[in-house]
Design an enzyme around this catalytic site. Structure first.
Site, PDB file in Angstrom:
ATOM      1  N   ASP A   2       0.831  -1.205   0.000  1.00 36.42           N
ATOM      2  CA  ASP A   2       0.000   0.000   0.000  1.00 36.42           C
ATOM      3  C   ASP A   2       0.870   1.263   0.000  1.00 36.42           C
ATOM      4  O   ASP A   2       2.006   1.242   0.488  1.00 36.42           O
ATOM      5  CB  ASP A   2      -0.912  -0.013   1.240  1.00 36.42           C
ATOM      6  CG  ASP A   2      -2.108   0.911   1.071  1.00 36.42           C
ATOM      7  OD1 ASP A   2      -2.405   1.341  -0.065  1.00 36.42           O
ATOM      8  OD2 ASP A   2      -2.759   1.213   2.102  1.00 36.42           O
ATOM      9  N   HIS A  14       2.796   3.691  -8.853  1.00 39.73           N
ATOM     10  CA  HIS A  14       2.615   2.263  -9.145  1.00 39.73           C
ATOM     11  C   HIS A  14       3.824   1.704  -9.885  1.00 39.73           C
ATOM     12  O   HIS A  14       4.242   0.575  -9.640  1.00 39.73           O
ATOM     13  CB  HIS A  14       1.335   2.056  -9.967  1.00 39.73           C
ATOM     14  CG  HIS A  14       0.088   2.455  -9.241  1.00 39.73           C
ATOM     15  ND1 HIS A  14      -0.187   2.034  -7.949  1.00 39.73           N
ATOM     16  CD2 HIS A  14      -0.962   3.249  -9.596  1.00 39.73           C
ATOM     17  CE1 HIS A  14      -1.351   2.544  -7.558  1.00 39.73           C
ATOM     18  NE2 HIS A  14      -1.841   3.290  -8.532  1.00 39.73           N
ATOM     19  N   LEU A  47      11.498 -20.265  -4.136  1.00 42.47           N
ATOM     20  CA  LEU A  47      10.460 -19.398  -3.556  1.00 42.47           C
ATOM     21  C   LEU A  47       9.172 -19.630  -4.331  1.00 42.47           C
ATOM     22  O   LEU A  47       9.197 -19.765  -5.557  1.00 42.47           O
ATOM     23  CB  LEU A  47      10.878 -17.921  -3.701  1.00 42.47           C
ATOM     24  CG  LEU A  47       9.846 -16.864  -3.265  1.00 42.47           C
ATOM     25  CD1 LEU A  47       9.717 -16.843  -1.741  1.00 42.47           C
ATOM     26  CD2 LEU A  47      10.245 -15.468  -3.775  1.00 42.47           C
TER      27      LEU A  47
HETATM   28  C1  IPE Z   1      -1.276   0.322  -3.456  1.00 43.00           C
HETATM   29  O1  IPE Z   1      -1.142   1.685  -3.418  1.00 43.00           O
HETATM   30  C2  IPE Z   1      -1.555  -0.205  -4.841  1.00 43.00           C
HETATM   31  C3  IPE Z   1      -2.938  -0.632  -5.049  1.00 43.00           C
HETATM   32  C4  IPE Z   1      -3.870  -0.654  -4.140  1.00 43.00           C
HETATM   33  C5  IPE Z   1      -3.307  -1.042  -6.377  1.00 43.00           C
HETATM   34  P1  IPE Z   1      -2.390   2.677  -3.426  1.00 43.00           P
HETATM   35  O2  IPE Z   1      -2.712   2.992  -4.840  1.00 43.00           O
HETATM   36  O3  IPE Z   1      -3.509   2.125  -2.641  1.00 43.00           O
HETATM   37  O4  IPE Z   1      -1.765   3.932  -2.719  1.00 43.00           O
HETATM   38  P2  IPE Z   1      -2.485   4.913  -1.692  1.00 43.00           P
HETATM   39  O5  IPE Z   1      -3.050   4.073  -0.592  1.00 43.00           O
HETATM   40  O6  IPE Z   1      -3.564   5.624  -2.460  1.00 43.00           O
HETATM   41  O7  IPE Z   1      -1.401   5.821  -1.236  1.00 43.00           O
HETATM   42  C1  IPE Z   2      -5.386  -2.839  -0.550  1.00 42.29           C
HETATM   43  O1  IPE Z   2      -5.061  -1.504  -0.646  1.00 42.29           O
HETATM   44  C2  IPE Z   2      -5.225  -3.502  -1.883  1.00 42.29           C
HETATM   45  C3  IPE Z   2      -3.860  -3.575  -2.375  1.00 42.29           C
HETATM   46  C4  IPE Z   2      -2.785  -3.187  -1.758  1.00 42.29           C
HETATM   47  C5  IPE Z   2      -3.714  -4.164  -3.684  1.00 42.29           C
HETATM   48  P1  IPE Z   2      -6.192  -0.358  -0.818  1.00 42.29           P
HETATM   49  O2  IPE Z   2      -5.473   0.913  -0.854  1.00 42.29           O
HETATM   50  O3  IPE Z   2      -7.070  -0.694  -1.979  1.00 42.29           O
HETATM   51  O4  IPE Z   2      -7.040  -0.557   0.520  1.00 42.29           O
HETATM   52  P2  IPE Z   2      -8.003   0.436   1.292  1.00 42.29           P
HETATM   53  O5  IPE Z   2      -9.010   0.924   0.305  1.00 42.29           O
HETATM   54  O6  IPE Z   2      -7.160   1.560   1.825  1.00 42.29           O
HETATM   55  O7  IPE Z   2      -8.588  -0.399   2.391  1.00 42.29           O
HETATM   56 MG    MG Z   3      -4.095   2.319  -0.695  1.00 39.94          MG
END
Ligand code: IPE
Ligand code: IPE
Ligand code: MG
Length: 235
Positions: A16, A33, A127
């Protein structure tokens, strides 16, 4: 516990914070990303030497379809490219790759890239890397329940294999980056006794040292599995 019967720990990572990493730098979220893919490469390379036998990475949740179309398109493009470019390198490193989650909603070429990457890496033993794409733990549990062949109640082990798509060990440690302290529908069945590690570090900044720190924290935990002492086989 199943985990103790397998070689190496099963670590799950909720990757995340890509968006926040980018926003903090004045960059578009898609570049967060992209930097996240580089972090995946680092962590996969470091994992076998840190005692990890199974690594499950949460890349795209079934709820992530709710994001703006351009972000979904960027994410899918990056995942397609990772699968295509990385398969040969993973095979060379002895990493077996499997993908969990639904494949029928993925845009063009991704399901095929998954199939090819799984085939090319099938012999890997260093792995087991599992990438969760269009994944929902609740959906996986519901699908396993719906596919039960008869009305007999299965053992937790048998049902767990159905949920996980094979004999995957229980999760020992779940790591979530970027500060949120929730599971967001990740490996709910498999993490029944998982230890949880939360770090403020955004996923694109996560590296082998952060992984080692999480595992050090894990090593200091007392896992009792409901008993009063630490079972010898789980120590
Ligand atoms: C994690 O980073 C990647 C996915 C959930 C696809 P986020 O895109 O959720 O990044 P934040 O939480 O908005 O910073
Ligand atoms: C969880 O992250 C999904 C991934 C990391 C792929 P999100 O950013 O989507 O989760 P929420 O919405 O903060 O719970
Ligand atoms: Mg996120």
């Amino acid at each position: 516990m199943q985990s103790s019967l397998q070689a190496g720990l099963h670590v799950g990572i909720i990757m995340d914070g890509n968006g926040r990493w980018a926003t903090a730098r004045g960059l578009p979220r898609a570049l967060g990303h992209k930097a996240g893919i580089a972090a995946i490469r680092r962590v996969v390379e470091a994992a076998p030497d840190q005692g990890i036998g199974t690594l499950t990475l949460y890349a795209f949740s079934s709820d992530n379809w709710r994001r703006p179309q351009d972000e979904v398109t960027a994410l899918m493009g990056l995942l397609r490219r990772y699968l295509r470019e990385e398969a040969a390198r993973l095979a060379k490193a002895g990493v077996r790759l499997t993908v969990i989650g639904r494949r029928d909603r993925l845009p063009g070429g991704i399901a095929e890239a998954i199939g090819r990457a799984e085939a090319v890496t099938v012999a890997g033993t260093a792995l087991h890397l599992r990438i969760a794409i269009d994944y929902s733990a609740r959906a996986a549990i519901l699908a396993a329940a719906a596919a039960l062949p008869d009305s007999r109640t299965p053992s937790a082990t048998e049902f767990g294999h159905r949920v996980s798509g094979g004999p995957v060990p229980d999760v020992d440690l779940v790591i979530r980056t970027s500060g949120e302290q929730r599971l967001s529908d990740f490996l709910l069945w498999e993490s029944a006794y998982a230890e949880l590690h939360f770090t403020q570090t955004h996923w694109p900044d996560f590296d082998a040292g952060d992984l080692a720190a999480a595992l050090r924290s894990f090593a200091g935990r007392q896992r009792r599995f409901g008993g009063l002492t630490v079972p010898a086989e789980a120590a």
